[in-house]
Design a protein around this motif. Structure first.
Motif, short mmCIF file in Angstrom:
data_model
loop_
_atom_site.label_atom_id
_atom_site.label_comp_id
_atom_site.label_asym_id
_atom_site.label_seq_id
_atom_site.Cartn_x
_atom_site.Cartn_y
_atom_site.Cartn_z
N MET A 42 -39.17 28.09 14.88
CA MET A 42 -39.70 28.86 13.77
C MET A 42 -41.11 28.35 13.45
O MET A 42 -41.38 27.17 13.50
CB MET A 42 -38.80 28.71 12.56
N SER A 43 -41.90 29.28 13.04
CA SER A 43 -43.27 28.90 12.70
C SER A 43 -43.30 28.28 11.30
O SER A 43 -42.36 28.37 10.52
CB SER A 43 -44.18 30.13 12.75
N THR A 44 -44.43 27.69 10.98
CA THR A 44 -44.59 27.03 9.68
C THR A 44 -44.52 28.05 8.54
O THR A 44 -43.89 27.79 7.51
CB THR A 44 -45.94 26.30 9.64
N ALA A 45 -45.11 29.20 8.73
CA ALA A 45 -45.08 30.22 7.69
C ALA A 45 -43.65 30.70 7.43
O ALA A 45 -43.25 30.93 6.28
CB ALA A 45 -45.95 31.39 8.09
N ALA A 46 -42.86 30.84 8.49
CA ALA A 46 -41.48 31.27 8.34
C ALA A 46 -40.65 30.24 7.58
O ALA A 46 -39.83 30.58 6.73
CB ALA A 46 -40.86 31.56 9.70
N VAL A 47 -40.87 28.98 7.87
CA VAL A 47 -40.14 27.92 7.18
C VAL A 47 -40.53 27.87 5.70
O VAL A 47 -39.67 27.73 4.83
CB VAL A 47 -40.40 26.55 7.86
N ILE A 48 -41.80 28.04 5.41
CA ILE A 48 -42.26 28.03 4.02
C ILE A 48 -41.65 29.20 3.25
O ILE A 48 -41.17 29.04 2.13
CB ILE A 48 -43.79 28.05 3.96
N LEU A 49 -41.64 30.37 3.84
CA LEU A 49 -41.05 31.54 3.19
C LEU A 49 -39.54 31.38 3.02
O LEU A 49 -38.98 31.79 2.00
CB LEU A 49 -41.36 32.81 3.97
N LEU A 50 -38.88 30.76 3.99
CA LEU A 50 -37.45 30.50 3.89
C LEU A 50 -37.15 29.56 2.73
O LEU A 50 -36.27 29.83 1.91
CB LEU A 50 -36.92 29.93 5.20
N VAL A 51 -37.88 28.48 2.63
CA VAL A 51 -37.68 27.51 1.55
C VAL A 51 -38.00 28.16 0.20
O VAL A 51 -37.26 27.97 -0.78
CB VAL A 51 -38.53 26.24 1.79
N LEU A 52 -39.06 28.92 0.13
CA LEU A 52 -39.42 29.60 -1.11
C LEU A 52 -38.33 30.58 -1.55
O LEU A 52 -37.96 30.62 -2.72
CB LEU A 52 -40.75 30.32 -0.94
N SER A 53 -37.80 31.35 -0.63
CA SER A 53 -36.76 32.31 -0.99
C SER A 53 -35.48 31.60 -1.41
O SER A 53 -34.79 32.05 -2.33
CB SER A 53 -36.48 33.27 0.16
N ILE A 54 -35.14 30.50 -0.78
CA ILE A 54 -33.96 29.72 -1.18
C ILE A 54 -34.14 29.17 -2.58
O ILE A 54 -33.23 29.23 -3.41
CB ILE A 54 -33.68 28.60 -0.15
N VAL A 55 -35.32 28.66 -2.88
CA VAL A 55 -35.59 28.12 -4.23
C VAL A 55 -35.52 29.23 -5.27
O VAL A 55 -34.95 29.04 -6.35
CB VAL A 55 -36.96 27.42 -4.25
N VAL A 56 -36.03 30.40 -4.97
CA VAL A 56 -36.00 31.51 -5.93
C VAL A 56 -34.56 31.96 -6.19
O VAL A 56 -34.14 32.11 -7.34
CB VAL A 56 -36.87 32.69 -5.43
N VAL A 57 -33.78 32.15 -5.14
CA VAL A 57 -32.41 32.64 -5.30
C VAL A 57 -31.54 31.61 -6.00
O VAL A 57 -30.88 31.91 -7.00
CB VAL A 57 -31.81 33.03 -3.92
N TRP A 58 -31.50 30.39 -5.50
CA TRP A 58 -30.64 29.37 -6.10
C TRP A 58 -31.16 28.92 -7.46
O TRP A 58 -30.38 28.59 -8.35
CB TRP A 58 -30.48 28.19 -5.16
N GLY A 59 -32.46 28.94 -7.64
CA GLY A 59 -33.02 28.61 -8.94
C GLY A 59 -32.67 29.65 -9.99
O GLY A 59 -32.35 29.32 -11.13
N GLY A 60 -32.70 30.92 -9.61
CA GLY A 60 -32.30 31.99 -10.52
C GLY A 60 -30.82 31.90 -10.86
O GLY A 60 -30.42 32.11 -12.01
N LEU A 61 -30.00 31.58 -9.89
CA LEU A 61 -28.57 31.40 -10.14
C LEU A 61 -28.32 30.24 -11.08
O LEU A 61 -27.54 30.35 -12.04
CB LEU A 61 -27.82 31.19 -8.82
N LEU A 62 -29.00 29.14 -10.86
CA LEU A 62 -28.85 27.98 -11.73
C LEU A 62 -29.33 28.27 -13.15
O LEU A 62 -28.68 27.91 -14.13
CB LEU A 62 -29.62 26.79 -11.15
N ALA A 63 -30.45 28.97 -13.27
CA ALA A 63 -30.96 29.33 -14.59
C ALA A 63 -29.99 30.25 -15.32
O ALA A 63 -29.75 30.12 -16.53
CB ALA A 63 -32.33 30.00 -14.46
#
Length: 55
Positions: A1-22
């Motif tokens: 996976m490219s660096t951009a794909a990994v960054i977008l993956l981590v960002l989307s995980i943080v948004v989804v799980w962060g929203g759930l936690l909030a």
């Protein structure tokens, strides 16, 4: 996976799980809304279908 794909993956995980936690933390702080009016009475008519009208 490219660096951009990994960054977008981590960002989307943080948004989804962060929203759930909030949402969980907010529901734990205020589990029931008090500013809504009380609901209607339940008349327990499961066998009667809603009225259908021709329009």
């Amino acid at each position: 996976m490219s660096t951009a794909a990994v960054i977008l993956l981590v960002l989307s995980i943080v948004v989804v799980w962060g929203g759930l936690l909030a949402a969980i933390l907010r529901l734990r702080a205020r589990p029931e809304r008090t500013d809504l009016p009380s609901g209607g009475e339940d008349d327990h008519r499961e066998d009667v279908a809603p009225v259908e009208r021709d329009t």
